[in-house]
Structure formats: structure tokens, C-alpha cells
Design a protein around this motif. Structure first.
Motif, short mmCIF file in Angstrom:
data_model
loop_
_atom_site.label_atom_id
_atom_site.label_comp_id
_atom_site.label_asym_id
_atom_site.label_seq_id
_atom_site.Cartn_x
_atom_site.Cartn_y
_atom_site.Cartn_z
N GLY B 70 60.92 18.56 66.15
CA GLY B 70 59.90 19.60 66.16
C GLY B 70 59.99 20.46 67.41
O GLY B 70 61.04 20.53 68.05
N PRO B 71 58.88 21.13 67.78
CA PRO B 71 58.91 22.05 68.93
C PRO B 71 59.48 21.44 70.22
O PRO B 71 60.23 22.13 70.92
CB PRO B 71 57.43 22.45 69.09
CG PRO B 71 56.89 22.37 67.70
CD PRO B 71 57.58 21.20 67.06
N LEU B 74 63.13 21.94 70.61
CA LEU B 74 63.57 23.27 71.05
C LEU B 74 63.59 23.34 72.56
O LEU B 74 64.48 23.93 73.17
CB LEU B 74 62.63 24.36 70.48
CG LEU B 74 62.61 24.50 68.96
CD1 LEU B 74 61.58 25.56 68.56
CD2 LEU B 74 63.99 24.89 68.43
N ARG B 105 59.50 19.41 61.76
CA ARG B 105 59.39 20.83 61.40
C ARG B 105 59.04 21.73 62.58
O ARG B 105 58.31 21.34 63.48
CB ARG B 105 58.31 21.00 60.33
CG ARG B 105 58.76 20.55 58.97
CD ARG B 105 57.98 21.27 57.90
NE ARG B 105 58.61 21.08 56.61
CZ ARG B 105 58.76 22.07 55.73
NH1 ARG B 105 58.32 23.28 56.01
NH2 ARG B 105 59.34 21.84 54.58
N VAL B 106 59.57 22.94 62.54
CA VAL B 106 59.15 23.96 63.49
C VAL B 106 58.69 25.18 62.69
O VAL B 106 59.23 25.46 61.62
CB VAL B 106 60.29 24.38 64.46
CG1 VAL B 106 60.63 23.24 65.42
CG2 VAL B 106 61.53 24.83 63.72
N MET B 110 59.30 30.28 65.57
CA MET B 110 59.24 29.68 66.90
C MET B 110 60.57 29.68 67.66
O MET B 110 60.59 30.02 68.85
CB MET B 110 58.64 28.28 66.84
CG MET B 110 58.41 27.69 68.23
SD MET B 110 57.76 26.02 68.19
CE MET B 110 56.01 26.31 68.01
N ALA B 147 56.45 24.54 72.22
CA ALA B 147 57.83 24.41 72.72
C ALA B 147 57.88 24.78 74.20
O ALA B 147 58.56 24.12 75.00
CB ALA B 147 58.77 25.30 71.91
#
Ligand SMILES: Nc1ncnc2c1ncn2[C@@H]1O[C@H](COP(=O)(O)OP(=O)(O)O)[C@@H](O)[C@H]1O
Ligand SMILES: [Mg+2]
Lengths: 254, 181
Positions: B70-71, B74, B105-106, B110, B147
Motif C-alpha cells: 500500500g502507500p 511507495l 492497494r494504492v 497516489m 505515502a
């Protein structure tokens, strides 16, 4: 009294010029303010301050073909020193003379804001940050912008320039407070403000006017005024001001 | 996170994650991109970041070095550059099992907004996202700063970025004949 601020960020488009002009206008309510387009390779302050047809600019001064006074304009309550945009003008300009220009301007103003180039990759590009007393680091709430801002801070402090604060610009979402709080821990200065992304800012640029003149009542203008209010201008030792800049590091022409 | 091996479309070194994100969107790639930091000075340099795409739009992110998805993944793959990036194509059906893992998931925009710092690319990515995915900043976590916050929580990485900048500033000062007298 004079304090010189470099308005800087690691890259272009973050809003340095918009911020320079906005902070300058807001500070002009309390101080005698001079803003200088020190981004001599990609000058655009003139387009933000209604000076796109200015006859004499910083380029001419840096080429030693005009006196500083000839390139200063009273606009929007500030003294504005625009820079030209032609390649010839850039080629003939000696960036190292910027020190002399700042020294001359410093004799007669309270606050100098240097709109700085978006890079740190040459002597000329770092000069405004080197010469300034403090830097205002303009950030967007993104990973690369904050990384670049950290880099600007390290360059600034390596060259004896303090960080006056960080200024978030083009903020699109809620929750910037938490980002600001976490970012602040790594910077030597406080968060001066968070300016929302604003259609007014783009309109102002198209109209060739500072945001604070074009839409003084908008949220972005208010954020800039608050940021300026939180900036405490320090009393420089006015007597030796000119010497201070003349004796600063001496870069050679490229 | 496990993905079947895809068909290599492109492999190169970039200075900025914006380039592959823009290209993948432009070519509506379904598959994944592997980001590998080139700079061993920084932490997490041994790990690799993976972002998957459906029709050019990011779906999940994962980092092999930190095992985060996920975030935060990143943030883990973010380095001051350069990156080695490989883009692989994969059938949508092969991506489905991974795409169903909510934690990986992102939001569609993003990576472009926070990792590449390009709001315009983020907007076009959101426009290309299918209707059922959040596309408006602020809706359903799309606009959130997680993120960036994860990046700011990585004190070691930030210390490394600062140290690297400090060294560079000093070295250049010497090259440029600057001194702080
Ligand atoms: N808060 C803002 N909201 C929306 N647009 C902005 C904002 N600040 C700046 N801009 C726009 O972004 C562009 C780049 O701004 P500018 O001040 O010239 O950046 P820089 O000097 O850092 O390159 C300009 O078109 C400007 O009008
Ligand atoms: Mg500018």
C-alpha cells in the motif's frame, strides 16, 4: 536594518516566484521590501509583477551596462528588480555581480527577497542561497519535493545560511497539518504556512499581477499573509551590511 | 506478494519515477513495474518496489525489502534516484489474486501525485481509472498524505538523504571555489 531571504526549492514549478511576490507584498505592510529575480537563467518574476515590458533589468546590471537604480521599479508597494528573459541577456550577465547588486540594495531597504533558481547544480544557481541570511524553503506535499527541500537546507546550512522556515504550496487535500508537523522535525525552521492550490493564483499569473493584488481576499492570499506574519525579520548589523555581501564567497563567472 | 513472471516490455535506468508512470499510463499497460534503487548509499537499496497496473492505472504497491504494501510501499521505494525500472506485461486474470488484497492497494493517482510529485499526471491517471475506483482527490483516501507521512517516518532514510546532500554541498563548494568566510 536588512535581512536577505532566499526563496528556494530544489526544483521548478513549486511556486517560488509566486511566493516571493506574495510574501514581499505581505511584508511590505510592515517593512521596506525589495524583491529580486535572482533566477537569472529562467527569469519570470517580471511576469508576476506587471513588468514584462521593463526596459532595464538585472541582466543589464549584471552585464555592467546599467546601474542598479535603473533596474528597480516601484510596484505594489515594493521595490522590484526584475530580470530579463533573453538568452543574449543571460549570456552577457556575470552572475557573480549579484553580490554587488545585493550590497547596493541592502543599503536602502529592510527586507530583500531573492527569487532563487530551481537547481543547485552550478555556482550561479547556489549563489542566492549562499548570499542570503536565511532561506524560505518552498515545498509541495510530495516525496520528491520534500527530498529536494531537504537538499536545499543542507546546501544552505553548509554555506552558512539558516532556514527561516518551510512553506507548503499548492496543497490540494486536507491533512497537511500532520505532514507539516512531521516535515518540520527535519527542518531548522518552522512551518510558515500552507497555501492551498488556487485557481486565483493561476489567474493572477495570467493577469501579470501578484496574487495579493489580484485576489487579496482568497484563501491562498490569506495563507501568504499569515506566513509573512510568522516571519520575524531580524535586525542585521546595518553598518557593515554592504561589506557583508561584498565579502561573501566569491564565485567566478562560468 | 507473489506474481507470476510477466513478459518484459522495457528495462532501463531513470532519474525520476515519473517517466515509467507516465509511459505505462500512455500505453495502458496491464502488468507491473519493478523499481530498484541504483544508489547503494541509501537504505532499502537492496529491496525492490513493485507497482501493478490495470490499463495503465496503478492498483497495488509492495516493497520486497520492507515487506510493506500500500502507500507505505511507495515511501519505501522512493529514493532521490536514479532507479532501474523494468516493466512487465501480465494478463489481468493473473493479477486478480494480488489486486484483491485490500492492504496492498494504492489510490490510482497516489504514485504520480506523491511519489513522482506530478499533480497533472495524477489527474490524468484518475481520469483513466475505472468508475468503481475513487478518482476525486479526497474521496476514499485518494487525497490522503499517507505515502508522504510514511516517508517522513523513515528517519534513517531521511538522515541518509541529508548526509548525502551535505557531502555533495561540501564537495561542490570545493569544486566551485566557494568557502564560507
Ligand atoms: N497556490 C497555487 N495554486 C495554483 N497555482 C499556483 C500556486 N502557486 C503557484 N501556482 C502556479 O504554478 C506555476 C508555477 O509557479 P511559479 O511561482 O512560477 O513557480 P517557480 O517559481 O517555483 O517555478 C505558475 O503558473 C503559478 O501561477
Ligand atoms: Mg520562478
Amino acid at each position: 536594518m536588512v535581512e536577505v531571504f532566499a526563496v528556494a526549492s530544489g526544483k521548478g514549478g513549486t511556486g517560488k516566484t509566486t511566493s516571493t511576490v506574495a510574501l514581499g507584498m505581505a511584508l511590505a505592510e510592515r517593512y521596506d521590501v525589495t524583491v529580486v529575480d535572482a533566477d537569472t537563467g529562467m527569469a519570470n518574476l517580471l511576469f508576476h509583477a506587471g513588468l514584462s515590458d521593463a526596459e532595464t533589468t538585472l541582466h543589464d546590471v549584471l552585464a555592467e551596462s546599467a546601474a542598479v537604480e535603473a533596474a528597480t521599479y516601484d510596484r505594489f508597494g515594493m521595490t522590484v528588480v526584475p530580470c530579463g528573459t533573453s538568452l543574449d541577456g543571460f549570456r552577457d550577465a556575470d552572475p557573480a555581480r549579484l553580490r554587488e547588486v545585493v550590497a547596493t540594495l541592502a543599503a536602502d531597504t529592510d527586507v530583500i527577497l531573492l527569487d532563487s533558481p530551481p537547481a543547485l547544480d552550478s555556482r550561479a544557481a547556489v549563489l542566492p542561497v549562499v548570499m542570503a541570511d536565511r532561506a524560505v524553503v518552498v515545498l509541495q506535499p510530495t516525496i520528491p519535493a520534500i527530498s529536494d527541500g531537504l537538499k536545499v537546507q543542507e546546501y544552505a546550512t553548509s554555506y552558512g545560511t539558516d532556514v527561516a522556515g518551510i512553506l507548503f504550496n499548492k496543497v490540494r487535500e486536507d491533512g497537511i497539518e500532520r505532514v507539516a508537523e512531521k516535515t518540520e522535525r527535519y527542518f531548522d525552521g518552522p512551518t510558515l504556512g500552507a497555501v492551498p492550490e488556487s485557481e486565483r493564483a493561476r489567474e493572477a499569473r495570467r493577469a501579470g499581477r501578484p496574487l495579493l493584488a489580484h485576489a487579496p481576499g482568497c484563501d491562498a492570499a490569506a495563507a501568504y499573509r499569515r506566513a509573512a506574519d510568522s516571519l520575524t525579520v531580524r535586525d542585521g548589523a546595518s553598518g557593515d551590511v554592504a561589506d557583508r555581501f561584498r565579502s561573501a564567497v566569491i564565485p567566478e563567472p562560468p | 506478494m507473489r506474481l507470476p513472471q510477466g513478459r518484459l516490455r522495457k528495462s532501463r535506468v531513470v532519474t525520476d519515477p515519473r517517466e515509467p508512470l507516465a509511459e505505462v499510463l500512455d500505453r495502458t499497460v496491464t502488468g507491473y513495474a519493478v523499481f530498484e534503487a541504483q544508489d547503494s548509499l541509501l537504505l532499502d537499496a537492496d529491496g525492490r518496489g513493485v507497482v501493478t497496473f490495470e490499463d495503465g492505472v496503478p492498483v497495488v504497491a509492495y516493497h520486497t525489502g520492507t515487506d510493506r504494501g500500500g502507500p507505505p510501499a511507495l515511501a519505501d521505494l522512493a529514493v532521490p534516484g536514479p532507479y532501474h525500472v523494468s516493466v512487465f506485461e501480465l494478463d489481468a486474470a493473473d493479477l486478480d489474486p494480488v489486486h484483491e488484497v485490500e492492504a496492498l492497494r494504492v489510490p490510482p493517482g497516489m504514485p504520480a501525485e506523491r511519489l513522482a510529485g506530478d499533480p497533472a499526471l495524477a489527474d490524468s491517471t484518475r481520469r483513466a481509472a475505472p468508475g468503481e475506483r475513487p478518482t476525486v482527490p479526497g474521496a476514499d483516501g485518494e487525497g490522503d498524505h499517507s505515502a508522504v507521512e510514511a516517508f517522513l517516518e523513515d528517519e534513517d532514510k531521511i538522515a541518509a538523504i541529508r548526509e548525502q546532500a551535505r557531502q555533495e554541498a561540501r564537495q561542490r563548494a570545493a569544486e566551485w571555489g566557494l568557502n564560507d568566510t
